[in-house]
Design a protein around this motif. Sequence first.
Motif, PDB file in Angstrom:
ATOM      1  N   TRP A 230       1.371  12.823  -8.721  1.00 52.64           N
ATOM      2  CA  TRP A 230       0.586  12.810  -7.525  1.00 52.64           C
ATOM      3  C   TRP A 230      -0.932  12.641  -8.455  1.00 52.64           C
ATOM      4  O   TRP A 230      -1.933  11.619  -7.846  1.00 52.64           O
ATOM      5  CB  TRP A 230       0.482  14.136  -6.837  1.00 52.64           C
ATOM      6  N   LEU A 231      -1.191  13.349  -9.473  1.00 49.26           N
ATOM      7  CA  LEU A 231      -2.436  13.095 -10.172  1.00 49.26           C
ATOM      8  C   LEU A 231      -2.393  11.879 -10.884  1.00 49.26           C
ATOM      9  O   LEU A 231      -3.626  11.346 -10.731  1.00 49.26           O
ATOM     10  CB  LEU A 231      -2.290  14.543 -11.381  1.00 49.26           C
ATOM     11  N   ASP A 232      -1.404  11.452 -11.153  1.00 44.27           N
ATOM     12  CA  ASP A 232      -1.438  10.144 -11.830  1.00 44.27           C
ATOM     13  C   ASP A 232      -1.858   8.951 -10.829  1.00 44.27           C
ATOM     14  O   ASP A 232      -2.729   8.042 -10.992  1.00 44.27           O
ATOM     15  CB  ASP A 232      -0.232   9.801 -12.703  1.00 44.27           C
ATOM     16  N   LEU A 233      -1.212   9.273  -9.626  1.00 41.03           N
ATOM     17  CA  LEU A 233      -1.542   8.147  -8.480  1.00 41.03           C
ATOM     18  C   LEU A 233      -2.836   8.348  -7.958  1.00 41.03           C
ATOM     19  O   LEU A 233      -3.702   7.220  -7.757  1.00 41.03           O
ATOM     20  CB  LEU A 233      -0.708   8.270  -7.157  1.00 41.03           C
ATOM     21  N   GLN A 234      -3.425   9.593  -8.026  1.00 43.44           N
ATOM     22  CA  GLN A 234      -4.993   9.669  -7.509  1.00 43.44           C
ATOM     23  C   GLN A 234      -5.884   8.900  -8.497  1.00 43.44           C
ATOM     24  O   GLN A 234      -7.016   8.503  -8.070  1.00 43.44           O
ATOM     25  CB  GLN A 234      -5.276  11.166  -7.282  1.00 43.44           C
TER      26      GLN A 234
ATOM     27  N   LYS B 125      -4.972   3.010  -5.602  1.00 47.59           N
ATOM     28  CA  LYS B 125      -4.565   3.971  -4.898  1.00 47.59           C
ATOM     29  C   LYS B 125      -3.683   3.495  -3.615  1.00 47.59           C
ATOM     30  O   LYS B 125      -3.908   2.728  -2.934  1.00 47.59           O
ATOM     31  CB  LYS B 125      -5.596   4.870  -4.428  1.00 47.59           C
ATOM     32  N   PRO B 126      -2.453   4.103  -3.297  1.00 50.13           N
ATOM     33  CA  PRO B 126      -1.351   3.905  -2.287  1.00 50.13           C
ATOM     34  C   PRO B 126      -2.351   4.413  -0.968  1.00 50.13           C
ATOM     35  O   PRO B 126      -3.147   5.462  -1.041  1.00 50.13           O
ATOM     36  CB  PRO B 126      -0.406   4.398  -2.619  1.00 50.13           C
TER      37      PRO B 126
ATOM     38  N   GLY C  55       0.924  -1.155  -0.039  1.00 46.57           N
ATOM     39  CA  GLY C  55      -0.141  -0.195  -0.034  1.00 46.57           C
ATOM     40  C   GLY C  55       0.798   1.412   0.217  1.00 46.57           C
ATOM     41  O   GLY C  55       0.414   2.352   0.183  1.00 46.57           O
ATOM     42  N   THR C  56       2.138   1.092  -0.062  1.00 49.99           N
ATOM     43  CA  THR C  56       2.901   2.305  -0.308  1.00 49.99           C
ATOM     44  C   THR C  56       3.740   2.437  -1.489  1.00 49.99           C
ATOM     45  O   THR C  56       4.269   1.587  -1.993  1.00 49.99           O
ATOM     46  CB  THR C  56       3.983   2.233   0.857  1.00 49.99           C
ATOM     47  N   ALA C  57       3.486   3.629  -2.167  1.00 51.26           N
ATOM     48  CA  ALA C  57       4.216   3.977  -3.418  1.00 51.26           C
ATOM     49  C   ALA C  57       5.459   4.648  -3.343  1.00 51.26           C
ATOM     50  O   ALA C  57       5.470   5.251  -2.238  1.00 51.26           O
ATOM     51  CB  ALA C  57       3.258   4.767  -4.194  1.00 51.26           C
TER      52      ALA C  57
END
Length: 287
Positions: free
Chosen positions: A87-91, A96-97, A61-63
């Motif tokens: 950050w946008l791409d991760l959202q 999601k992490p 759960g951690t990027a």
Amino acid sequence: MIRQAQSNDKESIVTMIGEGMLWRTEEIVDIVEKATVFIWEENDQLIGCGTYDLNSSGEDGTAEIYVYTRPDHRKRGIGSRLFDQLWLDLQQHEEKPRAVMATYRVDHGQGADFFAKRGFASIWGHHLMKYTGEIGPAPTLDVRKFSESDMDMYIQSQSDAYYEVRKGIDLQPYRLADYPEKTMNAWKSWLLGEMREDIYLFEHEGVFVGSLIITGHGEVYDVFVDPVHQGKGYGKELVRFFVNQTLEKGLQPYLVTGTHNESAIALYERTGFQTFQTTTTAKRDFA
């Protein structure tokens, strides 16, 4: 402009990251191949890059992210734009992490301020240290290779040896032996598979006193002396063995150690190692 990296960008990205971080080329290649990478390009030249990987940190759960801008193009907001894109791409990612970690150099540059302004808090630091001396006397301890029958003893001893260091930085679990079963099984498989021929055990009069792992490219890690036998000079003997083995292969010995591990740093400095790079890993919740 920012765009997602393509396969033909890989060589340039690896070279650029290598300008900023003293990591082995093979390590950087592995990062680039596994990560999602965005680049900042101007006039067909790569100026900066940002990467994220949802699986490399070792914590479910951690990027893990990395941002780099070439020195002569800094203070133009390029790093900020790359970070925002990551950050946008991760959202928008389907997985999601829960948290995000970032590693950056603190011996030069503005990495600490950059990530602190974005809510990251330092959790640990590392020194990259290289040996600068010559071959020394052979150790007096008996040395043998690791075998499957050593597994329980090895894990117990390493857990005891690292307990105080892990507790000091609140790295849980404090004892390695307390990791979940899934993690422990993966660790055991790694030891018996990929690492088996690289693990050395040290004994004095038939009693186990410590261990280390020597890689094929000149690095040592998981160096420890069982707490029962610490303070007897065995740590220096372990390091001496690693140095001699590595120099005899024509390689430069090096290692990475925690900036919080003052006793280990002092040992390495006494045996001829110098610090060439200091990094910090910081973390924040993902929201």
